[in-house]
Design a protein around this motif. Sequence first.
Motif, PDB file in Angstrom:
ATOM      1  N   VAL A  26      78.052  59.182   4.257  1.00  0.00           N
ATOM      2  CA  VAL A  26      79.267  59.935   4.566  1.00  0.00           C
ATOM      3  C   VAL A  26      80.142  59.101   5.497  1.00  0.00           C
ATOM      4  CG1 VAL A  26      78.233  62.211   4.253  1.00  0.00           C
ATOM      5  CG2 VAL A  26      78.158  61.142   6.488  1.00  0.00           C
ATOM      6  N   MET A  27      81.451  59.316   5.396  1.00  0.00           N
ATOM      7  CA  MET A  27      82.393  58.611   6.258  1.00  0.00           C
ATOM      8  C   MET A  27      82.637  59.433   7.523  1.00  0.00           C
ATOM      9  SD  MET A  27      83.177  55.754   4.926  1.00  0.00           S
ATOM     10  CE  MET A  27      84.596  55.258   5.865  1.00  0.00           C
ATOM     11  N   LYS A  28      82.663  58.746   8.652  1.00  0.00           N
ATOM     12  CA  LYS A  28      82.931  59.390   9.932  1.00  0.00           C
ATOM     13  C   LYS A  28      84.017  58.611  10.649  1.00  0.00           C
ATOM     14  CE  LYS A  28      78.498  61.524  10.715  1.00  0.00           C
ATOM     15  NZ  LYS A  28      77.455  61.806  11.671  1.00  0.00           N
ATOM     16  N   THR A  29      84.782  59.305  11.482  1.00  0.00           N
ATOM     17  CA  THR A  29      85.826  58.676  12.276  1.00  0.00           C
ATOM     18  C   THR A  29      85.410  58.720  13.739  1.00  0.00           C
ATOM     19  OG1 THR A  29      87.475  59.434  10.695  1.00  0.00           O
ATOM     20  CG2 THR A  29      88.277  58.712  12.819  1.00  0.00           C
ATOM     21  N   LEU A  30      85.349  57.554  14.373  1.00  0.00           N
ATOM     22  CA  LEU A  30      84.976  57.448  15.775  1.00  0.00           C
ATOM     23  C   LEU A  30      86.184  57.007  16.595  1.00  0.00           C
ATOM     24  CD1 LEU A  30      81.574  55.556  15.470  1.00  0.00           C
ATOM     25  CD2 LEU A  30      81.926  57.996  15.703  1.00  0.00           C
ATOM     26  N   PHE A  31      86.260  57.474  17.830  1.00  0.00           N
ATOM     27  CA  PHE A  31      87.320  57.077  18.750  1.00  0.00           C
ATOM     28  C   PHE A  31      86.695  56.212  19.834  1.00  0.00           C
ATOM     29  CE2 PHE A  31      90.328  57.780  22.259  1.00  0.00           C
ATOM     30  CZ  PHE A  31      91.505  57.429  21.605  1.00  0.00           C
ATOM     31  N   SER A  33      87.366  52.969  22.559  1.00  0.00           N
ATOM     32  CA  SER A  33      88.286  52.135  23.348  1.00  0.00           C
ATOM     33  C   SER A  33      89.739  52.303  22.915  1.00  0.00           C
ATOM     34  CB  SER A  33      87.867  50.655  23.277  1.00  0.00           C
ATOM     35  OG  SER A  33      87.952  50.165  21.958  1.00  0.00           O
ATOM     36  N   GLY A  34      90.151  53.552  22.743  1.00  0.00           N
ATOM     37  CA  GLY A  34      91.544  53.836  22.431  1.00  0.00           C
ATOM     38  C   GLY A  34      91.943  53.645  20.986  1.00  0.00           C
ATOM     39  N   LYS A  35      90.980  53.380  20.085  1.00  0.00           N
ATOM     40  CA  LYS A  35      91.298  53.160  18.674  1.00  0.00           C
ATOM     41  C   LYS A  35      90.436  54.050  17.798  1.00  0.00           C
ATOM     42  CE  LYS A  35      92.656  48.352  19.135  1.00  0.00           C
ATOM     43  NZ  LYS A  35      92.444  46.987  18.659  1.00  0.00           N
ATOM     44  N   LEU A  36      90.997  54.467  16.668  1.00  0.00           N
ATOM     45  CA  LEU A  36      90.224  55.207  15.676  1.00  0.00           C
ATOM     46  C   LEU A  36      89.511  54.212  14.783  1.00  0.00           C
ATOM     47  CD1 LEU A  36      92.652  58.033  14.571  1.00  0.00           C
ATOM     48  CD2 LEU A  36      90.558  58.282  15.854  1.00  0.00           C
ATOM     49  N   LYS A  37      88.244  54.474  14.513  1.00  0.00           N
ATOM     50  CA  LYS A  37      87.430  53.552  13.731  1.00  0.00           C
ATOM     51  C   LYS A  37      86.680  54.353  12.671  1.00  0.00           C
ATOM     52  CE  LYS A  37      83.899  50.056  14.515  1.00  0.00           C
ATOM     53  NZ  LYS A  37      83.012  49.471  15.492  1.00  0.00           N
ATOM     54  N   ARG A  47      71.738  54.910   9.554  1.00  0.00           N
ATOM     55  CA  ARG A  47      72.247  53.536   9.533  1.00  0.00           C
ATOM     56  C   ARG A  47      73.762  53.579   9.384  1.00  0.00           C
ATOM     57  NH1 ARG A  47      70.959  49.752   4.482  1.00  0.00           N
ATOM     58  NH2 ARG A  47      72.743  48.407   4.731  1.00  0.00           N
ATOM     59  N   THR A  48      74.485  52.747  10.136  1.00  0.00           N
ATOM     60  CA  THR A  48      75.939  52.714  10.055  1.00  0.00           C
ATOM     61  C   THR A  48      76.405  51.358   9.563  1.00  0.00           C
ATOM     62  OG1 THR A  48      76.147  52.032  12.353  1.00  0.00           O
ATOM     63  CG2 THR A  48      76.233  54.402  11.904  1.00  0.00           C
ATOM     64  N   GLU A  49      77.433  51.389   8.725  1.00  0.00           N
ATOM     65  CA  GLU A  49      78.074  50.179   8.209  1.00  0.00           C
ATOM     66  C   GLU A  49      79.580  50.409   8.256  1.00  0.00           C
ATOM     67  OE1 GLU A  49      76.700  47.328   7.309  1.00  0.00           O
ATOM     68  OE2 GLU A  49      74.606  47.958   7.376  1.00  0.00           O
ATOM     69  N   ARG A  50      80.320  49.375   7.934  1.00  0.00           N
ATOM     70  CA  ARG A  50      81.772  49.470   7.993  1.00  0.00           C
ATOM     71  C   ARG A  50      82.347  50.254   6.829  1.00  0.00           C
ATOM     72  NH1 ARG A  50      85.287  44.635   7.182  1.00  0.00           N
ATOM     73  NH2 ARG A  50      87.291  45.605   7.334  1.00  0.00           N
TER      74      ARG A  50
END
Length: 56
Positions: A26-31, A33-37, A47-50
């Motif tokens: 599943v895709m997740k959005t993390l915040f 250092s001031g940026k959405l990733k 396990r996390t990947e790009r």
Amino acid sequence: MGSASKNSRTSVATQKFFCSCGGEVVMKTLFESGKLKNVAECTKCKRTERRPKDFK
């Protein structure tokens, strides 16, 4: 003669990705250092990947 627009003719297909452990990706959005990733994470082994294609 009226015809349907190009966008209405395309079908919407969502692709599901699976990890090698058998869990769904599943895709997740993390915040951070001031940026959405956006990251892809396996629901079973965490396990996390790009992106989801990197799980192969």
